[in-house]
Enzyme design. Sequence first.
Site, short mmCIF file in Angstrom:
data_model
loop_
_atom_site.label_atom_id
_atom_site.label_comp_id
_atom_site.label_asym_id
_atom_site.label_seq_id
_atom_site.Cartn_x
_atom_site.Cartn_y
_atom_site.Cartn_z
N ASP A 22 55.03 51.55 54.58
CA ASP A 22 54.25 50.42 55.06
C ASP A 22 53.37 49.90 53.92
OD1 ASP A 22 52.74 48.57 56.68
OD2 ASP A 22 53.25 49.80 58.41
N ASP A 58 52.06 53.06 67.63
CA ASP A 58 50.77 52.58 67.14
C ASP A 58 50.69 51.07 67.30
OD1 ASP A 58 52.45 51.92 65.04
OD2 ASP A 58 51.15 52.73 63.49
N CYS A 90 48.46 43.53 58.29
CA CYS A 90 49.67 43.52 59.12
C CYS A 90 49.95 42.16 59.74
CB CYS A 90 49.57 44.59 60.20
SG CYS A 90 49.64 46.28 59.55
N THR A 106 65.41 51.42 68.75
CA THR A 106 64.31 50.98 69.61
C THR A 106 63.12 50.44 68.83
OG1 THR A 106 63.27 53.17 69.73
CG2 THR A 106 64.99 52.66 71.35
N GLY A 107 63.27 50.29 67.51
CA GLY A 107 62.17 49.77 66.71
C GLY A 107 60.97 50.68 66.72
N ASP A 142 58.30 53.74 65.25
CA ASP A 142 57.38 53.66 64.12
C ASP A 142 57.90 54.30 62.85
OD1 ASP A 142 55.02 52.37 65.43
OD2 ASP A 142 55.25 54.09 66.75
N LYS A 163 53.19 40.30 58.48
CA LYS A 163 54.53 40.77 58.79
C LYS A 163 55.45 39.61 59.14
CE LYS A 163 53.88 45.46 60.62
NZ LYS A 163 54.05 46.32 61.81
N GLY A 196 54.61 57.12 42.64
CA GLY A 196 54.95 55.91 43.36
C GLY A 196 55.70 54.93 42.49
N ASP A 219 52.02 55.78 61.01
CA ASP A 219 53.38 55.84 61.55
C ASP A 219 53.84 57.27 61.80
OD1 ASP A 219 53.71 53.10 61.59
OD2 ASP A 219 54.73 53.00 59.67
#
Length: 342
Positions: free
Chosen positions: A80, A236, A25, A58-59, A61, A28, A151, A103
């Site tokens: 993610d 998170d 992460c 509000t961004g 998860d 990002k 996927g 998330d």
Amino acid sequence: MTTSPAPTPTSAPVRLTQYAHGGGCACKIPPGELEDVVAGLAGAPGGGAAELLVGLDTGDDAAVVRLAPGGRTAVVATADFFTPVVDDARDWGRIAAANALSDVYAMGGTPVVAVNLLAWPRELLPLELAREVLAGGLEVAGQAGCHVGGGHSVDDPEPKYGMAVTGTADADRLLRNDTGRAGLPLTLTKPLGLGVLNSRHKATGEVFEEAVAVMTTLNAAASAAALAAGARCATDVTGFGLLGHLHKLARASGVTAVLDAAAVPYVAGARQALREGFVPGGSRRNLEWVRPHADLAVAEEEALLLADAQTSGGLLVAGEVPGFPVVGELVAAEAGVTVRVR
């Protein structure tokens, strides 16, 4: 009597982290830049009876929709993925899957089905390693009771892996990042320090078993405990660090967060890694993003650890959750300050 020489390995072990510009992460897009990019891009109204309960504003998860007017069933949707955070292919798959599933748990939901997202440099890395990555993701999804239904893959110069996850939740009992209120304690369900340890792992090849164990632990139990304790507000802690996610929660809820730095737990070895300079660029960017909105009454090194970019970190819950440490509290909004560290 002659002794035969020890066999020589035909090839050195593949170090996946060396094929990525960043790790986990920490790779990002910086939070300030990302907010500028998505500003004003709220989703268009959907058709049918579904009601968007949580979107981009509000961004939070994950996205959440209520399926029918007045109904209690909500669908939680998220995606993610990231570059390798460890060299072991199966561990990377396990970590990436746990991170994607997180998330849904952060919204108070239960994962139902996931699809893999895989980017692979097929001319540089053997496909057997890609299989190990996918096997690791499948293992952790199985622990979560979540189906993996296929996927999508692309040939890419840099390896990346993650999941798009769909879950369900009680539409009237969500965990959101905009429902905090003054007077609530702040609970953190996993220790910090994953970013600096992952940075050291990439540079030296040292393996930190506790860090891997933390990153592969699902947030399922923490989410269930938060809901059972009556919590309504959570997020998170991942790439924007504890300070970054705390800033977003406090800003969305219209309060100020007061953090007790001495109460924050860390993975063994994190402070030593920081002292030796293994700090991800993402951690430094996190701190600079939060600094204008924060009152940081701690040393710069401590502030960097609090802003450390986490991969598959724990939940930050507004409310006391039995079995997990309280690290601060929410108070009435203070002008110009969303986060105060004491």
